[in-house]
Design a protein around this motif. Structure first.
Motif, PDB file in Angstrom:
ATOM      1  N   TYR A   1      26.369  24.008  -0.775  1.00  0.00           N
ATOM      2  CA  TYR A   1      25.091  23.424  -0.384  1.00  0.00           C
ATOM      3  C   TYR A   1      24.122  23.514  -1.549  1.00  0.00           C
ATOM      4  O   TYR A   1      24.047  24.536  -2.230  1.00  0.00           O
ATOM      5  CB  TYR A   1      24.527  24.169   0.832  1.00  0.00           C
TER       6      TYR A   1
ATOM      7  N   ASP B   1      26.776  24.589  10.167  1.00  0.00           N
ATOM      8  CA  ASP B   1      26.279  25.856  10.732  1.00  0.00           C
ATOM      9  C   ASP B   1      24.762  25.979  10.538  1.00  0.00           C
ATOM     10  O   ASP B   1      24.053  26.477  11.413  1.00  0.00           O
ATOM     11  CB  ASP B   1      26.985  27.046  10.095  1.00  0.00           C
ATOM     12  N   ARG B   2      24.267  25.527   9.374  1.00  0.00           N
ATOM     13  CA  ARG B   2      22.827  25.613   9.134  1.00  0.00           C
ATOM     14  C   ARG B   2      22.053  24.674  10.048  1.00  0.00           C
ATOM     15  O   ARG B   2      20.942  24.987  10.475  1.00  0.00           O
ATOM     16  CB  ARG B   2      22.515  25.276   7.668  1.00  0.00           C
TER      17      ARG B   2
ATOM     18  N   LEU C   1      16.152  19.123   4.860  1.00  0.00           N
ATOM     19  CA  LEU C   1      17.182  20.161   4.833  1.00  0.00           C
ATOM     20  C   LEU C   1      18.451  19.667   4.142  1.00  0.00           C
ATOM     21  O   LEU C   1      19.054  20.378   3.329  1.00  0.00           O
ATOM     22  CB  LEU C   1      17.501  20.596   6.261  1.00  0.00           C
TER      23      LEU C   1
ATOM     24  N   ASP D   1      23.709  33.050  -1.861  1.00  0.00           N
ATOM     25  CA  ASP D   1      22.510  32.220  -1.982  1.00  0.00           C
ATOM     26  C   ASP D   1      21.876  32.531  -3.332  1.00  0.00           C
ATOM     27  O   ASP D   1      21.352  33.627  -3.550  1.00  0.00           O
ATOM     28  CB  ASP D   1      21.540  32.546  -0.843  1.00  0.00           C
TER      29      ASP D   1
ATOM     30  N   ASP E   1      21.705  26.517  13.141  1.00  0.00           N
ATOM     31  CA  ASP E   1      20.749  27.607  12.964  1.00  0.00           C
ATOM     32  C   ASP E   1      19.302  27.115  13.088  1.00  0.00           C
ATOM     33  O   ASP E   1      18.432  27.835  13.604  1.00  0.00           O
ATOM     34  CB  ASP E   1      20.936  28.287  11.610  1.00  0.00           C
ATOM     35  N   TYR E   2      19.047  25.903  12.584  1.00  0.00           N
ATOM     36  CA  TYR E   2      17.700  25.348  12.624  1.00  0.00           C
ATOM     37  C   TYR E   2      17.398  24.665  13.953  1.00  0.00           C
ATOM     38  O   TYR E   2      16.319  24.104  14.130  1.00  0.00           O
ATOM     39  CB  TYR E   2      17.501  24.348  11.478  1.00  0.00           C
TER      40      TYR E   2
ATOM     41  N   TYR F   1      29.523  24.884   6.219  1.00  0.00           N
ATOM     42  CA  TYR F   1      28.297  25.634   5.944  1.00  0.00           C
ATOM     43  C   TYR F   1      27.079  24.835   6.396  1.00  0.00           C
ATOM     44  O   TYR F   1      26.177  25.367   7.063  1.00  0.00           O
ATOM     45  CB  TYR F   1      28.179  25.962   4.457  1.00  0.00           C
TER      46      TYR F   1
ATOM     47  N   THR G   1      13.781  19.428   9.113  1.00  0.00           N
ATOM     48  CA  THR G   1      13.487  20.452  10.111  1.00  0.00           C
ATOM     49  C   THR G   1      12.323  19.971  10.976  1.00  0.00           C
ATOM     50  O   THR G   1      11.696  18.945  10.698  1.00  0.00           O
ATOM     51  CB  THR G   1      13.106  21.781   9.446  1.00  0.00           C
TER      52      THR G   1
END
Length: 347
Positions: free
Chosen positions: A316, A42-43, A29, A335, A46-47, A39, A23
Motif C-alpha cells: 500500500y 482489510d483497511r 484512502l 508502516d 477498518d475504516y 491489506y 474516508t
C-alpha cells in the motif's frame, strides 16, 4: 469501462477501483485504478467503508496473459533501444535523422499503453549502465507516454510526446564523451558545453518538415523550469509547452532512479521526496501531481530490499504520504511512517 457499486465484503483480491475511495472525513484512502490486495481490503473494513465503485471487467488477468504482456514490453523495449542506438549513431556521423524510424518506434512504445503496471515494473528494473544514453531516451519515452495518458491527452498527442522522449537528448551525440561520461561534478565551462545539447538537438531537426513544431519545441525546452531557472532561454510556467513539461519530469525521474557507471540510482520513494520538496518550485504543479499520484499507486506489488537485508513487498502507498509505503514481510506489516528502517532498492 463500465463500473458498479459493490460491497467491500464482496470485493476480491485483484478487483480494480473505478473511483477514489475516501474516508468519511473526505480523506483519500485509495486512489482510482488501484488494484485491491488483502491489506487494502482489510483497511477499508477498518475504516468502516461498506461500498466502493469497481470496474465490471476487472477479472484477474490469467498468468499466461500477464507473461505475454511482459514479453511484449521486453521485446518492444529492446527493439526501441537498438534502433534508437543506430539512429543516433548515424546522426553523430553527420547523416540526417531517420524520422521514419522514430515514428515507427513511437508506435511501438504506444502499443504498451494499456499495460501500465508491467511497464512501470519493467522500467524500474532496467540497470544497463553501459547503454545508458540509449536506454534513458527509451525510458523517458515510456514514462512520458504514461504521464500523457494520465493527463487524458489524445492518442495523437501521446504519440508526439513519445517522440519528444525518444529525441529529447539527441544533442548529446555532439557532446564530447569526456564531458558526457565524466565522473564527478562538471566545471562551469564543461556544464556550459553540456547545456548546449538542447540547442544542438533542436538545430539537428529544425529543418525537417515532417517533424511537428511541438515536437521540436519539446526537444528545445525540456530543460526549462517553471521558476525560470532552466535553460536555454530561462522560460517560465506558461511559456513552456506541455510536452516539454512532461519530458522534464520523466527525464529527471529516470535520471535519478537509474544506475550510472559513476553513481547508483535512488529508489522511487527517494525521488518522490525530491519532487515534493525542491520539485514543487521548478516543475509544473499539475503535471507533477498527476505523475506522482499515479506512479506511486502503481508501485504496489513490487518488492524491496531493506537496509537490514530483509526483503518485503509493497502492499500500500498512502495517497497522502507517497514517500512512506506499507510493506509486508511474511505475516508482518511495516508502516514506513512509523519505522526507522530504510528502503535500499526496489525490484
Amino acid at each position: 469501462m463500465d463500473s458498479i457499486r459493490m460491497q467491500v465484503s464482496q470485493c476480491k483480491v485483484g478487483t480494480i477501483l473505478a473511483e477514489d475511495v475516501k474516508t468519511y472525513h473526505r480523506i483519500t484512502l485509495v486512489v482510482k485504478d488501484s488494484v485491491l490486495n488483502q491489506y487494502i481490503l482489510d483497511r477499508l473494513v477498518d475504516y468502516g467503508l461498506t461500498h466502493v465503485w469497481v470496474y465490471t471487467s476487472d477479472a484477474l488477468v490469467p498468468k499466461e496473459e500477464t507473461n505475454r504482456e511482459k514479453e511484449l514490453i521486453q521485446t518492444s523495449y529492446a527493439e526501441a533501444a537498438q534502433v534508437l542506438k543506430q539512429v543516433l549513431r548515424e546522426l553523430s556521423l553527420g547523416k540526417k535523422l531517420n524520422y521514419t524510424q522514430i515514428t515507427q518506434l513511437s508506435k511501438l512504445v504506444l502499443g504498451n499503453i494499456t499495460n501500465r503496471v508491467n511497464v512501470i515494473k519493467y522500467l524500474n528494473n532496467i540497470k544497463d549502465k553501459d547503454e545508458y544514453t540509449y536506454t534513458h531516451c527509451v525510458n523517458v519515452a515510456f514514462y512520458a507516454m504514461l504521464i500523457a495518458k494520465w493527463l487524458n491527452l489524445s492518442n495523437g498527442e501521446i504519440e508526439e510526446v513519445i517522440q519528444v522522449g525518444l529525441l529529447h537528448d539527441i544533442g548529446k551525440v555532439f557532446v564530447p564523451d569526456e564531458i558526457l561520461n565524466k565522473q564527478g561534478k562538471l566545471s562551469e565551462e564543461e556544464f556550459d558545453v553540456m547545456k548546449n545539447h538542447v540547442l544542438l538537438g533542436y538545430y539537428s531537426i529544425k529543418e525537417l518538415m515532417d517533424i511537428s513544431p511541438l515536437i521540436k519545441e519539446g526537444v528545445l525546452s525540456h530543460h526549462e523550469r517553471s521558476d525560470g531557472s532552466g535553460y536555454p532561454y530561462g522560460l517560465r510556467e506558461n511559456e513552456i509547452h506541455l510536452f516539454a513539461k512532461i519530458i522534464a519530469i520523466a527525464d529527471v525521474y529516470d535520471a535519478m532512479t537509474q544506475d550510472r557507471v559513476y553513481k547508483k540510482g535512488v529508489n522511487p520513494f527517494e525521488a518522490f521526496e525530491m519532487f515534493q520538496t525542491l520539485g514543487m518550485g521548478i516543475f509544473d504543479i499539475e503535471v507533477l501531481t498527476v505523475f506522482l499520484k499515479n506512479l506511486a499507486m502503481n508501485l504496489t506489488g513490487l518488492n524491496v530490499i531493506l537496509e537490514n537485508g530483509e526483503r518485503a513487498e509493497i502492499v500500500y502507498v498512502p495517497p497522502y504520504e507517497i514517500t512512506k509505503p506499507v510493506l509486508r514481510t511474511g505475516t508482518t506489516f511495516i508502516d514506513m511512517t512509523q519505522s526507522k528502517t530504510k528502503i535500499l532498492s526496489i525490484f
